[in-house]
Design an enzyme around this catalytic site. Sequence first.
Site, short mmCIF file in Angstrom:
data_model
loop_
_atom_site.label_atom_id
_atom_site.label_comp_id
_atom_site.label_asym_id
_atom_site.label_seq_id
_atom_site.Cartn_x
_atom_site.Cartn_y
_atom_site.Cartn_z
N TYR A 87 18.75 59.32 49.68
CA TYR A 87 19.17 59.05 48.31
C TYR A 87 20.18 57.93 48.28
O TYR A 87 20.68 57.50 49.33
CB TYR A 87 19.71 60.31 47.63
CG TYR A 87 21.12 60.71 48.03
CD1 TYR A 87 21.42 61.16 49.30
CD2 TYR A 87 22.16 60.62 47.11
CE1 TYR A 87 22.71 61.52 49.65
CE2 TYR A 87 23.45 60.99 47.44
CZ TYR A 87 23.73 61.44 48.71
OH TYR A 87 25.00 61.79 49.05
N ARG B 42 21.48 49.47 51.90
CA ARG B 42 21.73 50.74 52.60
C ARG B 42 20.55 51.71 52.39
O ARG B 42 20.16 52.44 53.31
CB ARG B 42 23.04 51.37 52.14
CG ARG B 42 23.41 52.59 52.97
CD ARG B 42 24.79 53.10 52.68
NE ARG B 42 24.89 53.63 51.34
CZ ARG B 42 26.03 53.95 50.75
NH1 ARG B 42 27.18 53.78 51.39
NH2 ARG B 42 26.05 54.43 49.53
N ARG C 270 1.88 73.24 54.77
CA ARG C 270 3.21 72.91 55.27
C ARG C 270 3.16 72.70 56.79
O ARG C 270 2.68 73.56 57.52
CB ARG C 270 4.15 74.07 54.94
CG ARG C 270 5.54 73.88 55.48
CD ARG C 270 6.36 75.16 55.31
NE ARG C 270 7.52 75.10 56.18
CZ ARG C 270 8.76 75.22 55.76
NH1 ARG C 270 9.03 75.41 54.48
NH2 ARG C 270 9.75 75.16 56.61
N HIS D 141 5.72 70.66 59.96
CA HIS D 141 6.90 69.83 60.22
C HIS D 141 6.49 68.36 60.31
O HIS D 141 7.16 67.49 59.78
CB HIS D 141 7.58 70.24 61.54
CG HIS D 141 8.54 71.37 61.36
ND1 HIS D 141 8.15 72.61 60.95
CD2 HIS D 141 9.88 71.45 61.55
CE1 HIS D 141 9.20 73.41 60.87
NE2 HIS D 141 10.26 72.73 61.22
N LYS E 88 21.86 58.10 54.66
CA LYS E 88 22.22 58.82 53.44
C LYS E 88 21.09 59.79 53.11
O LYS E 88 20.24 59.55 52.24
CB LYS E 88 22.51 57.84 52.29
CG LYS E 88 23.44 58.43 51.24
CD LYS E 88 24.02 57.35 50.35
CE LYS E 88 24.69 57.90 49.10
NZ LYS E 88 25.89 58.70 49.32
N GLU F 223 35.24 61.14 58.21
CA GLU F 223 35.26 60.78 56.78
C GLU F 223 35.33 62.07 55.97
O GLU F 223 35.40 63.17 56.52
CB GLU F 223 34.01 59.98 56.41
CG GLU F 223 32.72 60.76 56.64
CD GLU F 223 31.45 59.97 56.34
OE1 GLU F 223 31.50 58.97 55.61
OE2 GLU F 223 30.39 60.39 56.85
N LEU G 125 29.14 57.41 57.16
CA LEU G 125 28.31 56.59 56.29
C LEU G 125 29.00 55.23 56.13
O LEU G 125 30.23 55.18 55.94
CB LEU G 125 28.16 57.27 54.93
CG LEU G 125 27.22 56.57 53.96
CD1 LEU G 125 25.76 56.79 54.38
CD2 LEU G 125 27.42 57.05 52.54
C1 LIG Z 1 29.65 61.19 53.35
C2 LIG Z 1 30.04 60.00 52.51
N1 LIG Z 1 30.87 59.09 53.03
C3 LIG Z 1 31.25 58.01 52.32
C4 LIG Z 1 30.83 57.81 51.02
C5 LIG Z 1 31.27 56.60 50.27
O1 LIG Z 1 30.27 55.63 50.19
P1 LIG Z 1 30.15 54.60 49.00
O2 LIG Z 1 31.44 53.85 48.94
O3 LIG Z 1 29.03 53.72 49.37
O4 LIG Z 1 29.93 55.39 47.76
C6 LIG Z 1 29.95 58.73 50.45
C7 LIG Z 1 29.45 58.51 49.10
O5 LIG Z 1 28.67 59.22 48.56
C8 LIG Z 1 29.54 59.85 51.21
O6 LIG Z 1 28.69 60.77 50.70
#
Ligand SMILES: Cc1ncc(COP(=O)(O)O)c(C=O)c1O
Length: 283
Positions: A31, A50, A100, A102, A146, A178, A202
Amino acid sequence: MIAYYNGQFLESDKIQISPFDRGFQFADGAYEVVRYYPNKFFEFDAHMERLKYSLSQLDISSVNIERFQEIFVELIQKNELFDQSSIGYIQITRGVQFPRRHSPDPVISPTIFMYVEKLSPNKETHANGVTVGLGEDIRWIRCDIKSISLLANILTKKGAVDKGVYEIVWSRNGFITEGTHTNVAFVKNNVVITPPLNSFILAGITRKVVLKLCDELKLQHEERNISVEELNTMDECFLMATTSEITPVVKIASSTFRTGAPGKVTMLLQKEFQKNIHRNKLM
Ligand SMILES: Cc1ncc(COP(=O)(O)O)c(C=O)c1O
C-alpha cells in the site's frame, strides 16, 4: 464516499471485494499513503517510486501507476475535498485466487482500491509535542517494503494507546529502528541523527525531505545506528511521517528532552517543512 476500485469510481458501500482476494487471505499486497494539501500533493512522485519498489519486491506486476495522480484528483473532486487537507490510500493486492494456495497463480491480476479521507494537520501535537514509549521491534526483517501486513504495527500501536502515549519507537538488538507509523530522529549538539536506511525501516518520504531541509539550512546530519542507551544523552527527538508531518517528542520512555518542551532544531525544521509544503503548487 466515492472510491476507486479496479478501474471504476463507485460508492464505497457498493464495492464488493472477493473473500478469495489474496489480500484478505494472506495480506499479500502493498500500500501507499499520499497527502494532499489544498492545491498540492506532497512528494507524489517519491511515493509512487516507493510503491513501485514495494510491488517489485513482492513481484506484483502490471499495475499502471502512471494514472494514480489523475485518479486521486478525481477522487478529491468527487468527494468535494478540493479545498481541504486529505490523505489518500492505495491498497494493492496480488488479486483473487481460488482454490487457496500459498504459491501465487501467475495469471491473476492485482486488485486496486483507492480512496481519500479528510485529514487536517494536528496543530496541538505539532505545537506541544507528544510522549512516546519504547518497545522491542517484533516485525519481520523486510520493513523496507510497505506491505499491507501490519499486524505487528497494529498490536504495538494498540499498546501505545492503552498506555496513553502517541507512538511506540521500536528497537532491534538494542538499536532504534522506527515507530509503528513514523520514522524517528534525534538532535544532539545541533546535529540531527536518524537511523540509516536498511531493511529494518521504511524509507520514509518525510524523512527524506527532512534530510534535504537539513542540507538547505546547513544543519549537520548523520544517518547512523543509535543505541537505546544513547537516548538519555539526546537533546531533542521528533517523529516524521506523511500523516504526522514533523511531530516533536518531549519524552521517550524515561528520557525527558530538555525541559519537556519541543526542541529548537525540531521547531525550526517543522517551520521549514510547512514552508516547503506550500512552496510549489503542483496542480
Ligand atoms: C513503519 C513506518 N515508518 C515510517 C513511516 C513514515 O513514512 P512517510 O514519511 O513516507 O509517510 C511510515 C508511514 O506510514 C510507516 O508506516
